[in-house]
Structures are given as structure tokens and as C-alpha cells.
Design an enzyme around this catalytic site. Structure first.
Site, PDB file in Angstrom:
ATOM      1  N   ASP A 192       0.851  -1.197   0.000  1.00 20.34           N
ATOM      2  CA  ASP A 192       0.000   0.000   0.000  1.00 20.34           C
ATOM      3  C   ASP A 192       0.884   1.243   0.000  1.00 20.34           C
ATOM      4  O   ASP A 192       1.675   1.447   0.926  1.00 20.34           O
ATOM      5  CB  ASP A 192      -0.893   0.002   1.246  1.00 20.34           C
ATOM      6  N   LYS A 222      -2.702   5.809  -4.354  1.00 19.30           N
ATOM      7  CA  LYS A 222      -3.816   6.757  -4.140  1.00 19.30           C
ATOM      8  C   LYS A 222      -3.524   8.087  -4.820  1.00 19.30           C
ATOM      9  O   LYS A 222      -2.384   8.567  -4.787  1.00 19.30           O
ATOM     10  CB  LYS A 222      -4.014   6.988  -2.627  1.00 19.30           C
ATOM     11  N   HIS A 255      -7.842   9.477  -2.698  1.00 19.88           N
ATOM     12  CA  HIS A 255      -7.260   9.474  -1.349  1.00 19.88           C
ATOM     13  C   HIS A 255      -8.102  10.211  -0.310  1.00 19.88           C
ATOM     14  O   HIS A 255      -8.201   9.790   0.839  1.00 19.88           O
ATOM     15  CB  HIS A 255      -5.849  10.090  -1.407  1.00 19.88           C
TER      16      HIS A 255
HETATM   17  P1  NAD Z   1       0.135   1.286  11.758  1.00 19.56           P
HETATM   18  O1  NAD Z   1      -1.005   1.147  12.687  1.00 19.56           O
HETATM   19  O2  NAD Z   1       0.367   0.224  10.773  1.00 19.56           O
HETATM   20  O3  NAD Z   1       1.385   1.534  12.698  1.00 19.56           O
HETATM   21  C1  NAD Z   1       2.619   1.830  12.198  1.00 19.56           C
HETATM   22  C2  NAD Z   1       3.518   2.117  13.398  1.00 19.56           C
HETATM   23  O4  NAD Z   1       3.658   0.932  14.176  1.00 19.56           O
HETATM   24  C3  NAD Z   1       4.876   2.516  12.951  1.00 19.56           C
HETATM   25  O5  NAD Z   1       5.356   3.478  13.871  1.00 19.56           O
HETATM   26  C4  NAD Z   1       5.665   1.218  13.052  1.00 19.56           C
HETATM   27  O6  NAD Z   1       7.016   1.460  13.301  1.00 19.56           O
HETATM   28  C5  NAD Z   1       5.014   0.534  14.203  1.00 19.56           C
HETATM   29  N1  NAD Z   1       5.036  -0.938  14.086  1.00 19.56           N
HETATM   30  C6  NAD Z   1       4.809  -1.688  12.984  1.00 19.56           C
HETATM   31  N2  NAD Z   1       4.882  -2.998  13.277  1.00 19.56           N
HETATM   32  C7  NAD Z   1       5.163  -3.079  14.602  1.00 19.56           C
HETATM   33  C8  NAD Z   1       5.354  -4.142  15.497  1.00 19.56           C
HETATM   34  N3  NAD Z   1       5.273  -5.413  15.081  1.00 19.56           N
HETATM   35  N4  NAD Z   1       5.636  -3.859  16.793  1.00 19.56           N
HETATM   36  C9  NAD Z   1       5.717  -2.580  17.226  1.00 19.56           C
HETATM   37  N5  NAD Z   1       5.536  -1.511  16.426  1.00 19.56           N
HETATM   38  C10 NAD Z   1       5.259  -1.752  15.127  1.00 19.56           C
HETATM   39  O7  NAD Z   1      -0.029   2.712  11.025  1.00 19.56           O
HETATM   40  P2  NAD Z   1       0.257   3.226   9.580  1.00 19.56           P
HETATM   41  O8  NAD Z   1       1.519   2.686   9.019  1.00 19.56           O
HETATM   42  O9  NAD Z   1       0.141   4.688   9.609  1.00 19.56           O
HETATM   43  O10 NAD Z   1      -0.982   2.640   8.755  1.00 19.56           O
HETATM   44  C11 NAD Z   1      -0.871   1.491   7.950  1.00 19.56           C
HETATM   45  C12 NAD Z   1      -0.846   1.857   6.490  1.00 19.56           C
HETATM   46  O11 NAD Z   1      -2.102   2.398   6.085  1.00 19.56           O
HETATM   47  C13 NAD Z   1       0.133   2.985   6.163  1.00 19.56           C
HETATM   48  O12 NAD Z   1       1.464   2.577   6.167  1.00 19.56           O
HETATM   49  C14 NAD Z   1      -0.410   3.451   4.842  1.00 19.56           C
HETATM   50  O13 NAD Z   1       0.011   2.594   3.808  1.00 19.56           O
HETATM   51  C15 NAD Z   1      -1.918   3.358   5.080  1.00 19.56           C
HETATM   52  N6  NAD Z   1      -2.524   4.628   5.525  1.00 19.56           N
HETATM   53  C16 NAD Z   1      -3.523   5.177   4.780  1.00 19.56           C
HETATM   54  C17 NAD Z   1      -4.115   6.365   5.165  1.00 19.56           C
HETATM   55  C18 NAD Z   1      -5.172   6.977   4.305  1.00 19.56           C
HETATM   56  O14 NAD Z   1      -5.460   8.168   4.469  1.00 19.56           O
HETATM   57  N7  NAD Z   1      -5.771   6.252   3.396  1.00 19.56           N
HETATM   58  C19 NAD Z   1      -3.710   7.007   6.338  1.00 19.56           C
HETATM   59  C20 NAD Z   1      -2.723   6.424   7.108  1.00 19.56           C
HETATM   60  C21 NAD Z   1      -2.142   5.236   6.695  1.00 19.56           C
END
Ligand code: NAD
Length: 434
Positions: A192, A222, A255
Site C-alpha cells: 500500500d 492513491k 485518497h
Molecule cells: P500502523 O497502525 O500500521 O502503525 C505503524 C507504526 O507501528 C509505525 O510506527 C511502526 O514502526 C510501528 N510498528 C509496525 N509494526 C510493529 C510491530 N510489530 N511492533 C511494534 N511496532 C510496530 O499505522 P500506519 O503505518 O500509519 O498505517 C498502515 C498503512 O495504512 C500505512 O502505512 C499506509 O500505507 C496506510 N494509511 C492510509 C491512510 C489513508 O489516508 N488512506 C492514512 C494512514 C495510513
């Protein structure tokens, strides 16, 4: 014998950055074996001829032969061992001989085609007049790392999408490149990204380098509001394909529910008809009913998915019911709470207790909950250890009681709390370079 690896050769030989220690006796053999890969990359047939024992045997995938044939094959370039990425090595001494085992990914050019395979290479060295000579070299092709059986979801247009993938929000191109490449090697097949993340180039490079067929990967991106508008969005999609170095995108989201998203949708539909995109989705259209209803009404090609913030503290009951009514797959962002949560979900006592009972981490329990709830889930990470941890959720299941306990944590508390008007002002004013 020449013992110095030239700089050019060093550039072609990559040894995995992990700490393996060897005795001086073992190190001598390791250096020799690595030197051999460097000479192979340089097509230095003379140096290799000097290293090979007169009776050396070479066992390849395509056959086995002796020293002269191997030297000629290298000299003429019929097989060019371009790059050996060494992951681990071991040396065993058997009487006067030494055997070096190397686990490698070998990039070769065979008959003009470049191929990259994992091998275990066994090399037998024997001493002739106090000098080590290579007496046998045997390639054993390893199975590709087992791709964990990530379940597929069937979307409302019939396409199958892996239910689990990697997110790339808040990453540089370099971080996305490294993280996605690691993820693809670990069996991830769903990525993604978004133009707004400004890491599509890194993602595209990783896909290209991974050696995984494009049709095995589900790639989501997006379109940002500054690119919305009939006539404008199609051009933006072409630029996106260029940044990603692909011919098509599997799932393209609009997006944000601001600006001329209906105009953007018209061009996104044209991109589907032109084969540049396979499915369309709406992201953040949980903002209010008006934007949701407007995009649904405007869509000739219906969206397949709705991407929203969703996790155990905000389980999004109402919008999930609405999505189900329109056959939309819910895909969760901030599935672990996102960086803004500062790990709040990991410290939840209910989640911690379930994790302990399964000998899993809180993150794994949360991701497993997402799968069992039927969400598509895309945890973001750039850390190899987390990337590996996050996909290691396919060998256990939460019981009904555990699912119910996590259901009880819902307080519809989101970690991203900007209201529509605030977000609109910020989003519509942000133009992305590149
Ligand atoms: P997430 O909930 O996946 O959390 C990511 C955070 O958790 C990071 O700080 C990472 O270092 C940490 N993390 C990951 N795996 C871990 C583990 N096993 N143990 C401890 N910490 C861990 O949040 P995100 O990355 O912001 O969201 C997931 C994905 O969704 C994004 O990467 C992006 O691709 C998408 N996204 C989309 C939108 C949108 O507006 N459509 C907004 C935000 C994110």
C-alpha cells in the site's frame, strides 16, 4: 596466488550485513571463496583457472563438467555469474580438505537472460603444494522462501486481493525500497502506497528488484486532491505508473473526500477501461454521509474497497455496516494504532494477556484480530524485524472468547482526530512535488 579483491569486484559481491565470526583458518577459506565470486563477476577466467584443481568438477543445474569447460564457459560469457549476495557461510574441515557452504542469492546471465535464484553452494578445497585449490563446486537450488498462505479476499468485481500487506506511510523512498524489498522476500504480496507518501519510486524499485512476478503482487496507490479533475487525473495516473515503474496498478484510491473527487473518478474509470488500473477504491469517505453518497452516486464503475482508520479502540461499527451494504471491502489504516498512538494498543492489558497466552506479541494479536474480523490489513513498517513479526500471524487463531474480549475494547476512539473542515483546508492547500 592473487589474494587482493579488486574494488570493482567488491562492488559486485555483497555479503549480508550480519556478524558471522570465523577462526583464522576458516576465514582463509571464506576469503578464498568470496574472492572466487569476485573473479567470476569480473569474468577473470585466468585467475579462476589458477584456482581450480586440474581434476575439478562443477555440478550446475544444467549438467556437470570439468575445469577446462568451466573456464571456457566463463571466458566466453555463456554463463556470467554477475553477483553473489551471500547470506551465510560455514566451513568444515574433513581430513586434509575443506568444504565451504554458502547460502547465496546468485544473479547470473545465461544465454543473455538475467536470472536470480537462491542456492546453497558447496565448494571442496584441497591443498596442492601448500596452496588451496578448488576441487569441486556444487550448486543446489533452494526452494524460494516459503510464501505464507496469506488468505485472499474476493472483491465485488471478482478480483482476488491478498488480505494482508505492508503499508508505507511516513517513509522515505529509500526506506520504502528497503522495507518493501524485505517484505517481498518474506512472502508479502500486497503493498500500500500513495502519491502523497512520496515513496512510490522506492516501492517501484523494490518490486523491480525483488524478482517476484508483477502478477503475483497486489499494488495499491492513491491519487491526491491536487490531481483531481476530469482530464487531469488521467495524466496523474500515467505519472504514477512511471514513478512505480509498472504497467498497471491493482487498486487505485481517491485518497481524500475533498475537491473534485467526482471528476477524478471519471478519469479513474477511464484508466480502468484502458487497463492501467484493475480496481477503484475510496479512502477516508467515512468523513460524512454526503461525500460517501456523492461518490457512490457518481460512480459508473463501483468502488471495491473503503480505506479507513480502524483498530481495536475504533472498530467503526456504523461505517462497516454501510460499506457492507455497498459490497465494499473495508481496509484498515492505523491497524496498530499508527505512530500517533505511541503504542497504546500494545500496552492494553486485554491484548497483552491474549498475546501471552499464544506466545505472540501484542502487534501479532491485533493483526490476527483484523484478519478474523474480515478486514484487509496493511500494517506500516520499515523495520525488518517488525515486517517479519507482522506476517507471522498465520499459524494461530484467536478463540471466540478472545475475539469477544477485543470487541469489548471498542470505544470508537480514533487516533487521527482532525475534523473535516480542518482537514479540507490543509489537504486542498497541499501540492505534491514530483
Ligand atoms: P500502523 O497502525 O500500521 O502503525 C505503524 C507504526 O507501528 C509505525 O510506527 C511502526 O514502526 C510501528 N510498528 C509496525 N509494526 C510493529 C510491530 N510489530 N511492533 C511494534 N511496532 C510496530 O499505522 P500506519 O503505518 O500509519 O498505517 C498502515 C498503512 O495504512 C500505512 O502505512 C499506509 O500505507 C496506510 N494509511 C492510509 C491512510 C489513508 O489516508 N488512506 C492514512 C494512514 C495510513
Amino acid at each position: 596466488m592473487k589474494k587482493v579483491i579488486t574494488l570493482a569486484a567488491i562492488a559486485l559481491l555483497s555479503v549480508a550485513a550480519f556478524a558471522q565470526t570465523f577462526t583464522p583458518k576458516e576465514q582463509e577459506l571464506i576469503d578464498l571463496s568470496n574472492q572466487k565470486w569476485a573473479w567470476m563477476a569480473e569474468k577473470n577466467a585466468d585467475a579462476l583457472a589458477n584456482l581450480f584443481h586440474e581434476n575439478a568438477q562443477f555440478v550446475h543445474m544444467g549438467g556437470s563438467w570439468g575445469k577446462q569447460q568451466e573456464v571456457e564457459i566463463i571466458r566466453q560469457g555463456f554463463i556470467w555469474y554477475k553477483k553473489a549476495e551471500i547470506h551465510s557461510q560455514e566451513v568444515k574441515f574433513v581430513e586434509k580438505d575443506a568444504i565451504v557452504y554458502s547460502n547465496i542469492h546468485l544473479t547470473s546471465e545465461v544465454g543473455g537472460n538475467e536470472v536470480r535464484f537462491p542456492f546453497t553452494v558447496s565448494e571442496v578445497y584441497t591443498k596442492v603444494k601448500k596452496e588451496w585449490k578448488l576441487g569441486a563446486l556444487i550448486f543446489t537450488k533452494m526452494a524460494e522462501p516459503e510464501v505464507p498462505p496469506v488468505p485472499f479476499l474476493t472483491l465485488n468485481n471478482g478480483l482476488l486481493m491478498p488480505q494482508f500487506g505492508i503499508g508505507t506511510y511516513q517513509q522515505t523512498n529509500e526506506q520504502a525500497h528497503n522495507g518493501v524489498l524485505a517484505a517481498l522476500r518474506m512472502g508479502y504480496r500486497h503493498i500500500d502506497t500513495a502519491h502523497a507518501y512520496q515513496d512510490e519510486r522506492g516501492v517501484g524499485q523494490a518490486i523491480k528488484e525483488s524478482g517476484v512476478s508483477r502478477n503475483e503482487i497486489w499494488l495499491t496507490s492513491k491519487i491526491w486532491p491536487s490531481e483531481y479533475g476530469e482530464g487531469k487525473t488521467l495524466e496523474a495516473i500515467d505519472k504514477m505508473l512511471e514513478r512505480l515503474q509498472v504497467d498497471y496498478i491493482d487498486l487505485l484510491y481517491v485518497h481524500q473526500p475533498m475537491g473534485d473527487f467526482a471528476g477524478a473518478w471519471k478519469d479513474m474509470e477511464k484508466a480502468v477501461k484502458a487497463g492501467k488500473v484493475r480496481a477503484l477504491g475510496i479512502s477516508n469517505f467515512d468523513a460524512n454521509d454526503e461525500v460517501f453518497d456523492r461518490i457512490i452516486a457518481a460512480a459508473e464503475i463501483k468502488p471495491v474497497a473503503l480505506q479507513i482508520e480502524c483498530h481495536p479502540y475504533a472498530q467503526r461499527k456504523a461505517i462497516r455496516e454501510k460499506a457492507a451494504k455497498y459490497g465494499l471491502q473495508v481496509e484498515c489504516w492505523f491497524p496498530l494504532g499508527g505512530s500517533m498512538s505511541q503504542g497504546a494498543l500494545f500496552k492494553d492489558p486485554v491484548i497483552m494477556a491474549i498475546a501471552e497466552a499464544h506466545h505472540k506479541t501484542p502487534a501479532q494479536v491485533i493483526l490476527r484480530w483484523h484478519l478474523q474480523e474480515g478486514f484487509s490489513v496493511i500494517p506500516g513498517s520499515k523495520t525488518p524485524a517488525h515486517i517479519a513479526e507482522n506476517i507471522d500471524i498465520l499459524d494461530f487463531a484467536l478463540s471466540d472468547a478472545e475475539m469477544l474480549a477485543i470487541k469489548g475494547l471498542d470505544k470508537e476512539a480514533r487516533f487521527f482526530n482532525m475534523d473535516y473542515e480542518q482537514a479540507e483546508q490543509f489537504i486542498l492547500n497541499w501540492k505534491i512535488e514530483d
